[in-house]
Design an enzyme around this catalytic site. Structure first.
Site, PDB file in Angstrom:
ATOM      1  N   GLU A  60      26.279   1.942 117.622  1.00  0.00           N
ATOM      2  CA  GLU A  60      26.812   1.676 119.928  1.00  0.00           C
ATOM      3  C   GLU A  60      25.312   1.438 120.104  1.00  0.00           C
ATOM      4  O   GLU A  60      24.731   2.479 119.340  1.00  0.00           O
ATOM      5  CB  GLU A  60      27.554   2.300 119.594  1.00  0.00           C
ATOM      6  CG  GLU A  60      28.919   2.480 119.203  1.00  0.00           C
ATOM      7  CD  GLU A  60      30.199   3.529 119.692  1.00  0.00           C
ATOM      8  OE1 GLU A  60      30.999   3.830 119.267  1.00  0.00           O
ATOM      9  OE2 GLU A  60      29.664   4.373 120.663  1.00  0.00           O
ATOM     10  N   CYS A  84      21.021   3.684 125.896  1.00  0.00           N
ATOM     11  CA  CYS A  84      21.052   4.765 125.323  1.00  0.00           C
ATOM     12  C   CYS A  84      21.572   4.166 123.545  1.00  0.00           C
ATOM     13  O   CYS A  84      22.112   3.683 123.281  1.00  0.00           O
ATOM     14  CB  CYS A  84      22.653   5.473 125.202  1.00  0.00           C
ATOM     15  SG  CYS A  84      23.100   6.574 124.254  1.00  0.00           S
ATOM     16  N   CYS A 127      30.109  16.946 114.525  1.00  0.00           N
ATOM     17  CA  CYS A 127      30.070  17.638 115.339  1.00  0.00           C
ATOM     18  C   CYS A 127      31.998  18.202 115.749  1.00  0.00           C
ATOM     19  O   CYS A 127      32.516  16.638 116.580  1.00  0.00           O
ATOM     20  CB  CYS A 127      29.860  17.555 116.563  1.00  0.00           C
ATOM     21  SG  CYS A 127      28.132  18.165 115.899  1.00  0.00           S
ATOM     22  N   CYS A 165      32.622  15.566 119.101  1.00  0.00           N
ATOM     23  CA  CYS A 165      32.527  13.983 118.839  1.00  0.00           C
ATOM     24  C   CYS A 165      33.032  12.584 117.532  1.00  0.00           C
ATOM     25  O   CYS A 165      33.721  12.836 117.019  1.00  0.00           O
ATOM     26  CB  CYS A 165      30.775  14.474 118.099  1.00  0.00           C
ATOM     27  SG  CYS A 165      29.921  12.936 118.346  1.00  0.00           S
TER      28      CYS A 165
HETATM   29  N1  SAH Z   1      22.793  14.799 116.856  1.00  0.00           N
HETATM   30  C1  SAH Z   1      21.935  13.922 118.578  1.00  0.00           C
HETATM   31  C2  SAH Z   1      22.175  12.707 118.324  1.00  0.00           C
HETATM   32  C3  SAH Z   1      23.101  12.504 119.199  1.00  0.00           C
HETATM   33  S1  SAH Z   1      23.212  12.548 121.009  1.00  0.00           S
HETATM   34  C4  SAH Z   1      23.101  15.609 119.117  1.00  0.00           C
HETATM   35  O1  SAH Z   1      23.654  16.108 119.014  1.00  0.00           O
HETATM   36  O2  SAH Z   1      22.172  15.616 120.001  1.00  0.00           O
HETATM   37  C5  SAH Z   1      25.223  12.481 122.073  1.00  0.00           C
HETATM   38  C6  SAH Z   1      25.599  13.308 122.868  1.00  0.00           C
HETATM   39  O3  SAH Z   1      26.653  12.980 123.365  1.00  0.00           O
HETATM   40  C7  SAH Z   1      25.234  15.097 122.606  1.00  0.00           C
HETATM   41  O4  SAH Z   1      24.869  15.657 123.095  1.00  0.00           O
HETATM   42  C8  SAH Z   1      26.943  15.292 122.423  1.00  0.00           C
HETATM   43  O5  SAH Z   1      27.316  17.029 122.228  1.00  0.00           O
HETATM   44  C9  SAH Z   1      27.981  14.425 123.327  1.00  0.00           C
HETATM   45  N2  SAH Z   1      29.092  13.794 123.014  1.00  0.00           N
HETATM   46  C10 SAH Z   1      29.210  13.715 121.573  1.00  0.00           C
HETATM   47  N3  SAH Z   1      31.111  13.497 122.452  1.00  0.00           N
HETATM   48  C11 SAH Z   1      31.015  13.405 123.791  1.00  0.00           C
HETATM   49  C12 SAH Z   1      31.731  13.819 124.328  1.00  0.00           C
HETATM   50  N4  SAH Z   1      33.148  13.578 124.215  1.00  0.00           N
HETATM   51  N5  SAH Z   1      32.009  13.646 125.620  1.00  0.00           N
HETATM   52  C13 SAH Z   1      30.616  14.710 126.117  1.00  0.00           C
HETATM   53  N6  SAH Z   1      29.749  14.226 125.055  1.00  0.00           N
HETATM   54  C14 SAH Z   1      30.195  13.935 124.004  1.00  0.00           C
END
Ligand code: SAH
Length: 363
Positions: free
Chosen positions: A95, A108, A119, A122
């Site tokens: 994406e 992004c 995580c 996510c």
């Molecule tokens: N692995 C890296 C890059 C991915 S960043 C990292 O963790 O920083 C993706 C961002 O989106 C991260 O800050 C993640 O925590 C956030 N994110 C993922 N799922 C989300 C959700 N459901 N709502 C809000 N933010 C989310």
């Protein structure tokens, strides 16, 4: 059998120069090729009219330019956010997102197909890790989005068609952990930054990490003034390990120590991403713990009310709770912003579009 062609976008400008030198051609030809691809939106070597025919043929035989197919595009009716799903050559999907604002066009990008970090909030990790993206595949997402918003195909120096825009900011916050695909990500952001590439200022390019310390230590040594964002999401080890398994390997004491070292070494601020989840990490005590943890660190906190994903039970806290959280940080001298929700009507949460596609394929 025909030799397999290489993606020209996997080469940095220096690498392309050395290839061109080995053909006894002047290295400035590499700059011309870069400008054709990244500035003028050329998608075939045949269209690079100021290159000698011999060189055009050589490139056509050895390399390809074209990128992945956009198999889905969603445009938010409320704020114009555009979300793209790309299909790579081997069928994997990734994406990319465009977040338009009055004075900037932020994209992004994904660094991997899938994610190994799992995580718990996510969507990116739900399908597991597939593979690293090549440098060219990271750049392809940017080029496809640039094509979609306009100016790339306009002649250099012209303003381009009415309403066309250029990408101004890049965040490596799509699927994947950029710092575990280090070389490809660094090369790709280098090309996005280079004047012959996309010409985006280093300070407008941010790499986001879940806290992968070995990668952060390397990133600290990079000469470019690229930005760093750290996904924190909790201020104590018990909560953070529950949300982010990586915390078991690289706990907060080590992570914050490296962050402090980073800000000193680079003289740069770090942005901490902190998703606020109702009844999980958004209480006044959580805010106080966060303020304590970050005390004296040259940083800013980006508070992100959780973006609801159907597969998870989590929910965002009330606006009042979000404001309280911010107020506690502010009183403790920690600067923060609340990220406004974008593209809520288009599966904007990280990894959601890809997940939806995979689910539909299964049906
Ligand atoms: N692995 C890296 C890059 C991915 S960043 C990292 O963790 O920083 C993706 C961002 O989106 C991260 O800050 C993640 O925590 C956030 N994110 C993922 N799922 C989300 C959700 N459901 N709502 C809000 N933010 C989310």
């Amino acid at each position: 059998m025909a030799e397999k062609k290489e993606d020209i976008k996997d080469l940095s400008l220096d690498e392309l120069k050395s290839r061109i030198r080995s053909l006894n051609e002047p290295p400035y030809r590499a700059e011309q090729v870069f400008e054709w691809i990244y500035k003028k939106g050329a998608r075939s070597f045949g269209s690079m009219t100021d290159l000698p025919a011999k060189l055009r043929d050589y490139f056509t035989n050895k390399f390809f330019i074209t990128g992945p197919e956009i198999i889905k595009k969603q445009v938010s009716r409320s704020d114009g956010t555009r979300k793209y799903l790309f299909k790579l050559n081997d069928g994997e999907t990734v994406e990319g997102v465009l977040i338009p604002a009055k004075d900037r066009q932020t994209i992004c990008l994904s660094s991997q197909a899938g994610c190994a970090f799992g995580c718990y909030f996510c969507a990116s990790g739900l399908l597991g890790f597939k593979r690293d993206l090549r440098c060219g595949e990271i750049l392809d997402q940017a080029l496809a989005i640039q094509d979609d918003i306009g100016e790339a195909k306009a002649p250099a120096g012209s303003k381009g068609p009415a309403g066309s825009k250029r990408i101004t900011n890049v965040v490596m916050m799509g699927t994947g952990e950029p710092l575990t695909n280090y070389d490809n990500v660094i090369k790709a952001i280098g090309i996005m930054n280079s004047p012959q590439g996309l010409g985006i200022g280093a300070r407008k390019i941010t790499v986001s990490t879940a806290g992968y310390i070995p990668g952060m230590k390397r990133y600290m040594q990079e000469k470019g003034q690229f930005e760093l964002s750290v996904s924190l999401h909790a201020a104590d080890d018990i909560k953070r390990s529950r949300l982010m398994p990586i915390n078991k390997k690289y706990p907060l004491s080590e992570l914050i120590a490296v962050c402090r070292e980073y800000t000193k070494e680079k003289g740069r601020i770090i942005t901490f991403e902190y998703i606020l989840i109702k009844d999980v990490n958004s209480s006044p005590t959580d805010a106080q713990n966060l303020a304590k943890l970050l005390k004296g660190l040259n940083c800013k906190v980006n508070l992100i009310p959780f973006n609801a994903v159907p597969d998870f039970k989590f929910a965002p806290p009330s606006n009042k709770d979000v404001e309280n959280f911010q107020e506690i940080l502010e009183k403790a001298g920690i600067s923060s912003t609340i990220r406004s929700q974008r593209g809520a009507d288009i599966d904007a949460a990280c990894g959601q579009l890809r997940l939806r596609e995979a689910e539909e394929e299964k049906c």
